[in-house]
Write an enzyme that holds these catalytic residues in place. Structure first.
Site, PDB file in Angstrom:
ATOM      1  CB  CYS A  81     -29.494  45.695   2.180  1.00  0.00           C
ATOM      2  SG  CYS A  81     -31.016  44.989   1.477  1.00  0.00           S
ATOM      3  CG  HIS A 186     -30.835  49.993   0.430  1.00  0.00           C
ATOM      4  ND1 HIS A 186     -29.694  49.402  -0.062  1.00  0.00           N
ATOM      5  CD2 HIS A 186     -31.815  49.068   0.317  1.00  0.00           C
ATOM      6  CE1 HIS A 186     -29.974  48.181  -0.470  1.00  0.00           C
ATOM      7  NE2 HIS A 186     -31.255  47.952  -0.248  1.00  0.00           N
ATOM      8  CD  GLU A 188     -27.413  52.219  -0.311  1.00  0.00           C
ATOM      9  OE1 GLU A 188     -27.735  51.200  -0.935  1.00  0.00           O
ATOM     10  OE2 GLU A 188     -27.320  52.258   0.940  1.00  0.00           O
TER      11      GLU A 188
END
Length: 211
Positions: A81, A186, A188
């Site tokens: 990001c 992202h 995650e």
């Protein structure tokens, strides 16, 4: 297990990145110490927030040169990001110079009817480097999770590893060049696809250690 240094400069959701790395079979260490970056098998630069505070925070911790040295050494490096954007030379979001590791600028999405800015939520990648290690074991157009108002525009288009389309605007979603990889989305927060991407990164780290 490979040790992955996650750079802490108070601009990232480090906990979820570390949980993802653990699931991918790595040992994450959160650090802003350049000696730890040197010792680690790989480095991740996460980041959420604004461009200027991010680069100022990195520079106030004397992390700019260690990041450049890490990438130059050939050690696997992943930006996430804002950690992608600050690798570039400058941003329309701020006045501070970026790290300038990748030639190009960070630009803002142009408003158009029917889209929201920030670009937030799930969207599909178009893989422009389909053989990149990041995309191994993924479907051809994987869905990943984005939250951003700005996007990177590399001077050399061949570094693009994936694009994403928001409205009529198709922009860079990931870059990959040798040991340097970075993504706008992202991983995650991207469920099983994101975990596979982190696992692919960790696999590359293992290969580097074995070599």
């Amino acid at each position: 297990m490979p040790v992955v240094a996650v750079i802490d400069y108070e601009m990232g959701n480090l906990h979820s990145v570390c949980k993802g790395l653990e699931k991918a079979g790595a040992t994450p260490i959160i650090t802003h110490c350049h000696q730890e970056l040197t010792k680690a098998d790989a480095v991740i630069l996460p980041g959420v927030g604004a461009f200027d505070p991010a680069v100022q925070s990195l520079r106030s911790r004397d992390l700019e040169q260690p990041i450049k040295d890490t990438i130059a050494s050939g050690k696997p490096f992943l930006g996430i990001c804002l950690g992608l954007q600050i690798l570039f030379e400058s941003s329309a979001e701020g006045n501070q110079p970026g790290l300038g590791i990748i030639k190009g600028k960070v630009r803002r999405f142009v408003w158009e009817p029917g889209i929201t800015i920030p670009h937030m939520g799930w969207n599909q990648l178009e893989l422009t480097q389909p053989k990149s290690i990041l995309w191994e074991h993924l479907p051809p157009q994987p869905w990943v999770y984005f939250v951003h108002s700005y996007y990177v525009d590399p001077f050399e288009p061949q570094v693009r590893a994936a694009t994403v389309t928001h409205g009529t605007q198709t922009v860079t979603a990931a870059i990959a060049h040798e040991n340097l990889m970075a993504v706008q989305f992202h991983p995650e927060k991207s469920s099983n696809i994101g975990l596979q991407i982190l696992s692919n990164f960790v696999s590359q780290v293992r290969e580097k250690i074995a070599a």
